[in-house]
Write a protein that holds these residues in place. Structure first.
Motif, PDB file in Angstrom:
ATOM      1  N   LYS A  25      87.531 -34.929  44.891  1.00  0.00           N
ATOM      2  CA  LYS A  25      87.193 -35.515  43.604  1.00  0.00           C
ATOM      3  C   LYS A  25      87.784 -34.651  42.495  1.00  0.00           C
ATOM      4  N   GLY A  26      88.375 -35.338  41.546  1.00  0.00           N
ATOM      5  CA  GLY A  26      88.973 -34.621  40.438  1.00  0.00           C
ATOM      6  C   GLY A  26      87.940 -34.082  39.485  1.00  0.00           C
ATOM      7  N   PRO A  27      88.333 -33.187  38.599  1.00  0.00           N
ATOM      8  CA  PRO A  27      87.370 -32.610  37.649  1.00  0.00           C
ATOM      9  C   PRO A  27      86.890 -33.604  36.609  1.00  0.00           C
ATOM     10  N   GLY A  28      87.650 -34.678  36.376  1.00  0.00           N
ATOM     11  CA  GLY A  28      87.255 -35.648  35.368  1.00  0.00           C
ATOM     12  C   GLY A  28      86.251 -36.669  35.846  1.00  0.00           C
ATOM     13  N   ARG A 117      84.768 -31.113  45.109  1.00  0.00           N
ATOM     14  CA  ARG A 117      85.104 -31.402  43.714  1.00  0.00           C
ATOM     15  C   ARG A 117      85.941 -30.234  43.174  1.00  0.00           C
ATOM     16  N   LEU A 118      87.100 -30.573  42.684  1.00  0.00           N
ATOM     17  CA  LEU A 118      87.984 -29.547  42.149  1.00  0.00           C
ATOM     18  C   LEU A 118      87.437 -29.013  40.828  1.00  0.00           C
ATOM     19  N   PRO A 119      87.594 -27.723  40.576  1.00  0.00           N
ATOM     20  CA  PRO A 119      87.096 -27.147  39.319  1.00  0.00           C
ATOM     21  C   PRO A 119      87.944 -27.586  38.133  1.00  0.00           C
ATOM     22  N   GLU A 120      87.368 -27.428  36.964  1.00  0.00           N
ATOM     23  CA  GLU A 120      88.101 -27.757  35.741  1.00  0.00           C
ATOM     24  C   GLU A 120      89.279 -26.791  35.579  1.00  0.00           C
ATOM     25  N   GLN A 122      91.925 -24.336  33.934  1.00  0.00           N
ATOM     26  CA  GLN A 122      91.846 -23.437  32.792  1.00  0.00           C
ATOM     27  C   GLN A 122      92.882 -23.772  31.716  1.00  0.00           C
TER      28      GLN A 122
END
Length: 260
Positions: A25-28, A117-120, A122
């Motif tokens: 899952k993407g960060p958005g 879930r991938l992190p936001e 930077q």
């Protein structure tokens, strides 16, 4: 249980890969993307890793290359270390305890997908990151002009320094530098003092005398000239004395009494 037959990972024996589905899952918060990893126990005598704790992973997508891969498999136990292959599509992970690897293989046998879930990020990522990287390699016209102006200022300052050193050297040699000006001609010393006429000659003579006092080598040179000049004057005086002496003798001879 989904299996895929494959070659050994360096141990020499044929082993079976287990198919491990992963929902990324993407960060958005957008829709998840399912990717499939191929895993098996890593049995390679050359590495010297314990078979009950080592895991070989193949088919790693770009999104999992790096820390996300460790985070994914750390759901079953602490990962002691991970080594990503140079191709970045395969890796070897070592669990701190054998229970971690056993729990992972058991979950893969059930066929239930893992979620991550991938992190936001930077900074910019994806296409935007590539565009920013490309722009960084090619600075704009403003930065280029600023760098060019700075270079030109440094170059002009260096040329001015060299010119001043050359003028100073000429002044130390006793020369008066003549600079061209509009209108009447003027003389200027290396220090920038403009002189002309009688006052200019006096100023030039004063600078010449100061230069003689500064440099003993040139002072000796001028004393040598003075000695040569005095020697020449002395020779002229002696020659004139001989001429006068001869003339006086002739006058005395002409005044003697001559009765006949």
């Amino acid at each position: 249980m989904a299996k895929a037959e494959g070659a050994a990972d360096g141990g020499g024996a044929s082993t079976s890969y287990r198919l491990l589905p992963v929902k990324i899952k993407g960060p958005g918060g957008g829709p998840a993307v399912t990717r499939y990893l191929y895993i098996k126990q890593h049995a390679s005598p050359a590495d010297g890793l314990p078979k009950e704790r080592a895991l070989f992973v193949a088919g790693i997508p770009v999104a999992l290359q790096g820390p996300p891969l460790v985070e994914l498999f750390a759901q079953f136990g602490e990962v002691e270390r991970a080594a990503l292959h140079g191709s970045r599509v395969s890796a070897v992970l070592l669990y701190r305890a054998a229970e971690g690897l056993a729990a992972l293989l058991k979950a893969a046998a059930r066929g239930r997908p893992l979620e991550l879930r991938l992190p936001e990020p930077q900074g910019p990522c994806g296409l935007k990151a590539w565009v920013e990287q490309h722009k960084a390699l090619k600075p704009g016209n403003g930065e280029l002009q600023a760098a060019l102006d700075e270079w030109m200022e440094d170059w002009e300052a260096e040329e001015e320094r060299k010119r001043q050193e050359a003028l100073k050297a000429q002044e130390d040699d006793g020369w008066t530098v003549v600079q061209r000006h509009k209108g009447r001609k003027k003389n200027a010393s290396a220090t920038g003092v403009v002189v002309g006429g009688v006052a200019g000659a006096a100023a030039a003579a004063a600078q010449l005398a100061a230069a003689k006092q500064k440099d003993p080598t040139h002072s000796d040179f001028y004393r040598f000239q003075q000695r040569e000049q005095r020697r020449s004057e002395l020779l002229d005086l002696r020659a004139k004395f001989e001429q006068d002496k001869k003339r006086i003798a002739e006058l005395r001879a002409s005044r003697k009494w001559k009765p006949y």
